[in-house]
Structures are given as C-alpha cells and as structure tokens.
Design an enzyme around this catalytic site. Structure first.
Site, mmCIF file in Angstrom:
data_model
loop_
_atom_site.group_PDB
_atom_site.id
_atom_site.type_symbol
_atom_site.label_atom_id
_atom_site.label_comp_id
_atom_site.label_asym_id
_atom_site.label_seq_id
_atom_site.Cartn_x
_atom_site.Cartn_y
_atom_site.Cartn_z
ATOM 1 N N LEU A 105 0.854 -1.187 0.000
ATOM 2 C CA LEU A 105 0.000 0.000 0.000
ATOM 3 C C LEU A 105 0.888 1.234 0.000
ATOM 4 C CD1 LEU A 105 -2.612 -0.957 2.752
ATOM 5 C CD2 LEU A 105 -3.064 -0.843 0.301
ATOM 6 N N HIS A 106 0.618 2.162 -0.910
ATOM 7 C CA HIS A 106 1.418 3.384 -0.905
ATOM 8 C C HIS A 106 0.662 4.607 -1.417
ATOM 9 C CE1 HIS A 106 1.754 2.377 -5.173
ATOM 10 N NE2 HIS A 106 2.124 3.621 -5.372
ATOM 11 N N ARG A 107 -0.515 4.425 -2.028
ATOM 12 C CA ARG A 107 -1.195 5.571 -2.629
ATOM 13 C C ARG A 107 -1.708 6.523 -1.551
ATOM 14 N NH1 ARG A 107 -1.415 5.631 -7.862
ATOM 15 N NH2 ARG A 107 -1.008 3.693 -8.974
ATOM 16 N N ARG A 124 6.569 6.091 3.526
ATOM 17 C CA ARG A 124 5.475 6.990 3.916
ATOM 18 C C ARG A 124 4.345 6.226 4.585
ATOM 19 N NH1 ARG A 124 3.887 8.504 -0.609
ATOM 20 N NH2 ARG A 124 1.789 7.656 -0.678
ATOM 21 N N ASP A 151 -2.381 -1.599 -3.990
ATOM 22 C CA ASP A 151 -2.918 -0.460 -4.734
ATOM 23 C C ASP A 151 -1.950 -0.039 -5.841
ATOM 24 O OD1 ASP A 151 -0.900 0.807 -3.307
ATOM 25 O OD2 ASP A 151 -2.259 1.996 -2.055
#
Length: 389
Positions: free
Chosen positions: A214-216, A249, A289
């Site tokens: 997950l990074h969006r 992040r 994602d």
C-alpha cells in the site's frame, strides 16, 4: 548516422521499464542511447548491483532532484533536464509511465523541439485526484509517438484525437522485465534473499500466505481510510498470514495514526526486485494499490485484489487475475476469502504480453527516426505490425 535517444527514469519502477528497452537498443544497428536518472525518488539500494541485476549500465546523467512538493520537484527536473539537453540535443526523448519525471521531461523536450515517445501511453483511471492521471494526460497531449500496453490505451488516445499512425500497441515492457527476471530467478540460489526465511517458515507450518503493498496517498494518508483498510487486512490475516513490505510513507502513517496490524501480519522494509518477486510469485493472493503489481500478477497468473475504486489497467480485470475491490472493508474481505475458498476462473496473459514489447518499440523507433527530415519534422512512418516486428 546513429540516432541518440534519451531514456528518462525517475523512480525505481521506471528503471525496470527501461531495462528491456536498453537491452533491445544494445542490439540495434543505428540507435544509441543515454540513461537519464532524475533522482525523483532517492533509493540507497539503487547501486551497481541493482543495475547489474537489471542488465543495464549506470545512468549517464544523475540529477539528484530529491523530494518536495509536486511543483518543486517538477520544476527542478525541468531546469536540470533543459540544461543537459541544450548541451547535447538528442534525436528523441523516451519517457515511461506516469511519474513527475515523465511529465517534466516531456514538456522540456517539446519546448526544445525534440520528439517525445511515451511508453505506457493511453492509460486512464478517470480519477483526476490522482497526480499520475494528470501526468498521463499532459504527457500524452504533447507526445509524438504512443506505445500502448493494452487496447483501452488505443481507444483513449483515438478518442482524444491522436493520429492512428502514431499509436502502436506493442505489449508491455514491465512484463518483458518480469519474464526476464523470473527466468533469472529460476536459475539462482535464493537462500540469501531476504524473503526466503519467511517463505520457509510458512512452508514448514504447511501454510499459504498473502502479500500486501500500500502506498497511494488516497489509501494511506487519510486516517479513516487507512484504518478501515487495516481492519480488513487484520480480518483476512486471521485466516491467511500476510507479509507487508512497507513503503516509508506508509510506515510513517502507521505510526502517526497508531494503527496496529496485529501479530498475523509481518511487516518488513522495502524489498529488492528479486527478493520481492521471489515472495509474491508464490503467494495465495496479493493485496495492493500498485498499478504495476496488477499487471505483473496478471502476467504470472497470481490472484490479485486491487484496493482502489478504479484502475487504469482494465485488461487485468477483464482477462487477468485481478479483482477491483475498492476500499470498503467488507468488499476487500469478501473478494479475498472468495479467492481462498473457491476454484479460480481461468485467466490469461493478454495479447503481446510476451516479453518482446521492447523489441517492437525499438524497431518502430528506428523506423520513425529514419523518417525524420533534416529539420526534425515528423513524416508519416510506414505502419509496423507489432506482432511481427
């Protein structure tokens, strides 16, 4: 006289996309290239071993622009790239994907009257909240040649008024690289890869496992959305152990929002390409994602749950192993458990996703660059059948 192409990459996945193009250019008799690394994403693991693994040389020019806001980053790339191009003007600039580097270098090239080729052109999510969608639209609005990965890209570009003789359905360079690396992986000793220990532990316990990425920003920067997705992951992990290589992040936001994923989800740092491929290729399911993983899982037939409301890669849903689940926890849980408990419908690798996209791209570039006049004006190239190039 040889024609020189500048290959622009700004982030780790970009290098995976240009690697097959570099290998194809090395075999071309009249085309040369320089690799331009904008440094949009600084990655300490991008060392000599990384480029050796991909089969490409070190970049010819490293900008080192680093982070900052979208405007700051884009502006720094534009200034640095303009200065470099003015010293030695290439015959064409090739950009890949949809990152800020793609947008910035395309604009600079066009203002310097240098032709632009866009690889992965025509992809559209329809979601203008995504920075990548803006980058895709602007880049395609000024590119000269469009190299498309799937039929939806052809349709979007035609609808937007791009000339048919500039659009080429060539397949997917990301799949070229995947198949190249998967073949290398099959021959290498994997005992020292970072993900081998986890796989061995699950195998010894007789358990399958799932992989999460997950990074969006829309998923991980909003506390409510990230908390709901995390609830779904924790529920799934009660039935299927999950391993989660965490984007920096994303890790910051896990801590910021005080999200506890529980003992059944193993958190690791970002993985090298080969280590990560070694992990997800044998997973029972991948939850992500990432646009690239939607395509790569389809190429290898690994079940994928996409945690987004939309996808710019619909072929992975229509023909591949991808399911678009959105961000509602109940839907994510339902779709994942359905994969785990039910026989899977047959999926197929899309047409032209055969590991030869880069060869087609380079053959076409050789032809169209030969057809450029001495004044740099593009003439209509002889149409090439991608399946026979």
């Amino acid at each position: 006289m040889p024609k020189t192409i500048y290959l622009v990459a700004g982030a780790r996945p970009n290098f995976m996309k240009i690697a097959p193009i570099v290998r194809a250019l090395n075999a071309h008799p009249t085309l040369t290239y320089k690799i331009i690394h904008t440094g949009q994403h600084y990655d300490p693991e991008m060392n000599a071993i990384f480029f050796e693994e991909l089969g490409i040389p070190q970049p010819d020019f490293f900008m080192g622009v680093g982070g900052g806001s979208h405007a700051q980053q884009t502006a720094r790339i534009m200034v640095a790239f303009e200065e470099y191009c003015q010293k030695t003007i290439p015959d064409a600039v090739l950009v890949v994907g949809d990152v800020n580097s793609t947008l910035a270098c395309s604009i600079v090239a066009k203002k310097l009257q240098i032709p632009v080729a866009h690889v992965e052109a025509g992809l559209r999510s329809g979601d203008m909240r995504m920075p990548e969608e803006i980058n895709r639209l602007v880049t395609d609005s000024i590119s000269d040649w469009f190299f498309v990965t799937e039929p939806s890209g052809m349709h979007h570009l035609q609808h937007e008024g791009k000339p048919d003789d500039a659009i080429f359905n060539v397949g997917h360079v990301m799949v070229d690289n995947l198949l190249y690396q998967a073949e290398k992986l099959s021959r290498m000793d994997t005992r020292n890869l970072a993900t081998t220990a986890y796989k061995k532990t699950q195998a010894e316990a007789g358990k399958r496992y799932g992989v999460v990425t997950l990074h969006r920003p829309s998923n991980v920067d909003d506390a409510d959305t990230f908390t709901k997705i995390s609830h779904a992951l924790k529920t799934i992990a009660q039935e299927l152990p999950l391993i989660f290589p965490v984007h920096p992040r994303t890790r910051q936001n896990l801590e910021k929002f005080a999200i506890d994923l529980g003992a059944d989800i193993t958190l690791t740092g970002p993985q090298s390409y080969m280590s990560f491929l070694h992990l997800w290729k044998d997973a029972a399911v991948v939850l992500t994602d990432s646009g690239g993983l939607q395509e790569e899982t389809t190429a290898l037939g690994v079940p994928c749950i996409t945690i987004r409301e939309n996808t710019e890669r619909p072929i992975t849903v229509d023909e591949g192993s991808n399911r678009l689940a959105g961000t509602d926890p109940a839907t994510i849980i339902h779709e994942t458990l359905d994969i785990l408990r039910s026989p899977q419908a047959a999926c197929r690798r899309p047409e032209l996703w055969d590991g030869k996209a880069a060869e087609r791209i380079v053959a076409i570039l050789g032809r169209v660059l030969e057809n450029l006049s001495d004044h740099g004006e593009k003439t209509t190239p002889e149409r090439i059948n991608p399946s026979k190039s």
